[in-house]
Motif scaffolding. Structure first.
Motif, PDB file in Angstrom:
ATOM      1  N   PRO A   2      49.210  55.272  30.160  1.00 48.27           N
ATOM      2  CA  PRO A   2      49.287  54.347  31.295  1.00 48.27           C
ATOM      3  C   PRO A   2      48.294  53.185  31.201  1.00 48.27           C
ATOM      4  N   TYR A   3      47.155  53.408  30.547  1.00 52.65           N
ATOM      5  CA  TYR A   3      46.169  52.339  30.379  1.00 52.65           C
ATOM      6  C   TYR A   3      46.682  51.292  29.384  1.00 52.65           C
ATOM      7  N   GLU A   4      47.362  51.755  28.357  1.00 52.15           N
ATOM      8  CA  GLU A   4      47.976  50.829  27.402  1.00 52.15           C
ATOM      9  C   GLU A   4      49.073  50.014  28.075  1.00 52.15           C
ATOM     10  N   LEU A   5      49.873  50.664  28.927  1.00 52.42           N
ATOM     11  CA  LEU A   5      50.918  49.932  29.661  1.00 52.42           C
ATOM     12  C   LEU A   5      50.321  48.856  30.551  1.00 52.42           C
TER      13      LEU A   5
ATOM     14  N   ARG B 246      51.093  44.898  30.312  1.00 49.79           N
ATOM     15  CA  ARG B 246      51.576  44.120  31.470  1.00 49.79           C
ATOM     16  C   ARG B 246      50.701  42.898  31.688  1.00 49.79           C
ATOM     17  N   GLU B 247      49.384  43.080  31.602  1.00 51.19           N
ATOM     18  CA  GLU B 247      48.457  41.950  31.793  1.00 51.19           C
ATOM     19  C   GLU B 247      48.681  40.854  30.768  1.00 51.19           C
ATOM     20  N   ARG B 248      49.048  41.240  29.549  1.00 49.77           N
ATOM     21  CA  ARG B 248      49.280  40.262  28.483  1.00 49.77           C
ATOM     22  C   ARG B 248      50.738  39.809  28.420  1.00 49.77           C
ATOM     23  N   ASN B 249      51.550  40.234  29.407  1.00 55.01           N
ATOM     24  CA  ASN B 249      52.947  39.846  29.531  1.00 55.01           C
ATOM     25  C   ASN B 249      53.784  40.257  28.315  1.00 55.01           C
ATOM     26  N   ILE B 250      53.467  41.406  27.724  1.00 53.15           N
ATOM     27  CA  ILE B 250      54.214  41.907  26.570  1.00 53.15           C
ATOM     28  C   ILE B 250      55.363  42.802  27.020  1.00 53.15           C
TER      29      ILE B 250
END
Length: 150
Positions: A52-55, A59-63
């Motif tokens: 979940p931390y990777e997700l 999300r923050e980097r809009n990937i």
């Protein structure tokens, strides 16, 4: 009504850290597909996990636009002490295909019990549920064709 939906799942990379690529192609009869959003509900088997931390970082980097639905699970637990989890992913329009969406999800293999055979474990990733919303009220009852690859 749309003629068919083709769902293709690909597992990219080798080893414990892999990427699940989900591609969805719609039949020609949805006219205003650009007004639609596609949400993918993917069940993650106990032999895999999504961090979940990777997700959140992706999300923050809009990937990718993905969020864990399941709570209170241990990403460090081995396969035999784990449960299935669930992820929601907003698929993005595929720039290479006008009627297509795609979603990217990093998945990680869990440790399995040792055994004396060839040392490989099989993990089955089931087909996701597809949920679509269109601003123009375009509804569709569709035939789904699934293509698998390894």
């Amino acid at each position: 009504m749309c003629s068919e939906i083709i769902l293709r799942q690909e597992v990219l990379k080798d080893g414990f850290h892999r990427d699940l690529l989900i591609k969805v192609k719609f039949g020609e009869s949805i006219e205003d597909l650009h007004t639609c959003r596609l949400l993918i509900k993917q069940d993650i088997p106990a032999g895999l996990y999504v961090d979940p931390y990777e997700l959140a970082s992706l999300r923050e980097r809009n990937i990718t636009e993905a969020v864990m639905v399941s709570e209170n699970f241990d990403i460090e637990a081995p396969n035999y002490l784990s449960k299935e989890s669930e992820v929601l992913i907003y698929a993005r329009r595929d720039s290479q295909c006008i009627d297509c969406f795609q979603a990217f999800l990093p998945v990680h293999c869990r440790y399995h019990r040792p055994h004396s055979e060839d040392g490989e474990a099989s993990i089955v990733v089931n087909n996701p549920d597809l949920l679509m919303f269109c601003d123009q009220g375009e509804g569709c009852k569709c035939f789904l064709r699934v293509e698998t690859s390894e």
